[in-house]
Design a protein around this motif. Structure first.
Motif, PDB file in Angstrom:
ATOM      1  N   SER A 275      51.303  63.983  48.326  1.00 27.13           N
ATOM      2  CA  SER A 275      50.135  63.412  47.655  1.00 27.13           C
ATOM      3  C   SER A 275      49.166  64.523  47.291  1.00 27.13           C
ATOM      4  O   SER A 275      48.241  64.826  48.040  1.00 27.13           O
ATOM      5  N   PRO A 276      49.388  65.176  46.143  1.00 29.02           N
ATOM      6  CA  PRO A 276      48.509  66.295  45.778  1.00 29.02           C
ATOM      7  C   PRO A 276      47.048  65.893  45.641  1.00 29.02           C
ATOM      8  O   PRO A 276      46.164  66.711  45.822  1.00 29.02           O
ATOM      9  N   GLY A 277      46.776  64.636  45.342  1.00 30.41           N
ATOM     10  CA  GLY A 277      45.402  64.177  45.226  1.00 30.41           C
ATOM     11  C   GLY A 277      44.651  64.213  46.541  1.00 30.41           C
ATOM     12  O   GLY A 277      43.436  64.144  46.569  1.00 30.41           O
ATOM     13  N   LEU A 278      45.390  64.311  47.643  1.00 35.50           N
ATOM     14  CA  LEU A 278      44.754  64.350  48.955  1.00 35.50           C
ATOM     15  C   LEU A 278      44.608  65.773  49.476  1.00 35.50           C
ATOM     16  O   LEU A 278      44.071  65.977  50.558  1.00 35.50           O
ATOM     17  N   ASN A 279      45.088  66.740  48.744  1.00 38.39           N
ATOM     18  CA  ASN A 279      45.050  68.120  49.191  1.00 38.39           C
ATOM     19  C   ASN A 279      43.810  68.809  48.623  1.00 38.39           C
ATOM     20  O   ASN A 279      43.832  69.343  47.515  1.00 38.39           O
TER      21      ASN A 279
ATOM     22  N   ARG B  82      37.962  57.338  48.941  1.00 35.56           N
ATOM     23  CA  ARG B  82      38.372  56.841  47.622  1.00 35.56           C
ATOM     24  C   ARG B  82      39.764  57.350  47.274  1.00 35.56           C
ATOM     25  O   ARG B  82      40.607  56.615  46.760  1.00 35.56           O
ATOM     26  N   ARG B  83      40.028  58.629  47.560  1.00 28.93           N
ATOM     27  CA  ARG B  83      41.346  59.213  47.262  1.00 28.93           C
ATOM     28  C   ARG B  83      42.439  58.532  48.086  1.00 28.93           C
ATOM     29  O   ARG B  83      43.508  58.234  47.566  1.00 28.93           O
ATOM     30  N   CYS B  84      42.159  58.324  49.368  1.00 28.17           N
ATOM     31  CA  CYS B  84      43.134  57.653  50.238  1.00 28.17           C
ATOM     32  C   CYS B  84      43.436  56.246  49.718  1.00 28.17           C
ATOM     33  O   CYS B  84      44.594  55.827  49.674  1.00 28.17           O
ATOM     34  N   GLN B  85      42.397  55.524  49.339  1.00 26.09           N
ATOM     35  CA  GLN B  85      42.593  54.171  48.827  1.00 26.09           C
ATOM     36  C   GLN B  85      43.409  54.184  47.534  1.00 26.09           C
ATOM     37  O   GLN B  85      44.260  53.318  47.324  1.00 26.09           O
ATOM     38  N   ALA B  86      43.167  55.160  46.670  1.00 24.22           N
ATOM     39  CA  ALA B  86      43.929  55.261  45.419  1.00 24.22           C
ATOM     40  C   ALA B  86      45.410  55.500  45.701  1.00 24.22           C
ATOM     41  O   ALA B  86      46.273  54.927  45.023  1.00 24.22           O
ATOM     42  N   VAL B  87      45.710  56.321  46.710  1.00 21.90           N
ATOM     43  CA  VAL B  87      47.105  56.549  47.074  1.00 21.90           C
ATOM     44  C   VAL B  87      47.721  55.276  47.633  1.00 21.90           C
ATOM     45  O   VAL B  87      48.843  54.907  47.280  1.00 21.90           O
ATOM     46  N   ILE B  88      46.988  54.584  48.489  1.00 27.10           N
ATOM     47  CA  ILE B  88      47.493  53.325  49.050  1.00 27.10           C
ATOM     48  C   ILE B  88      47.735  52.311  47.950  1.00 27.10           C
ATOM     49  O   ILE B  88      48.784  51.627  47.925  1.00 27.10           O
ATOM     50  N   ASP B  89      46.812  52.229  46.997  1.00 31.05           N
ATOM     51  CA  ASP B  89      46.946  51.271  45.895  1.00 31.05           C
ATOM     52  C   ASP B  89      48.132  51.598  44.997  1.00 31.05           C
ATOM     53  O   ASP B  89      48.749  50.685  44.429  1.00 31.05           O
ATOM     54  N   SER B  90      48.455  52.867  44.889  1.00 29.67           N
ATOM     55  CA  SER B  90      49.586  53.265  44.038  1.00 29.67           C
ATOM     56  C   SER B  90      50.880  52.919  44.714  1.00 29.67           C
ATOM     57  O   SER B  90      51.875  52.686  44.150  1.00 29.67           O
TER      58      SER B  90
END
Length: 68
Positions: free
Chosen positions: A7-11, A60-68
């Motif tokens: 999950s590059p968005g979380l890095n 917000r980033r974590c939620q976006a990953v969960i939603d994906s």
């Protein structure tokens, strides 16, 4: 157990490296010590507000990953 996907968005370090690259772009170094010094100077100049915003964006980033 399945291995979770990357999950590059979380890095957050990737965004910090990008900021450092912007700061030292085009600045030549004669050796590794000089480049290290340039990076340390650039690191010290990263605004605290950027670091705070990155940290505060994690839910917000974590939620976006969960939603994906």
């Amino acid at each position: 157990m399945e291995w979770p996907s990357q999950s590059p968005g979380l890095n957050l370090i990737e965004q910090l490296w990008e900021e450092l690259e912007k700061c030292v772009f085009g600045i030549r170094a004669r050796n590794a010590d000089q480049k290290c010094s340039q990076l340390q100077t650039a690191w010290a100049q990263i605004p605290q507000s950027l670091l705070t915003n990155l940290i505060q964006s994690m839910p917000r980033r974590c939620q976006a990953v969960i939603d994906s």
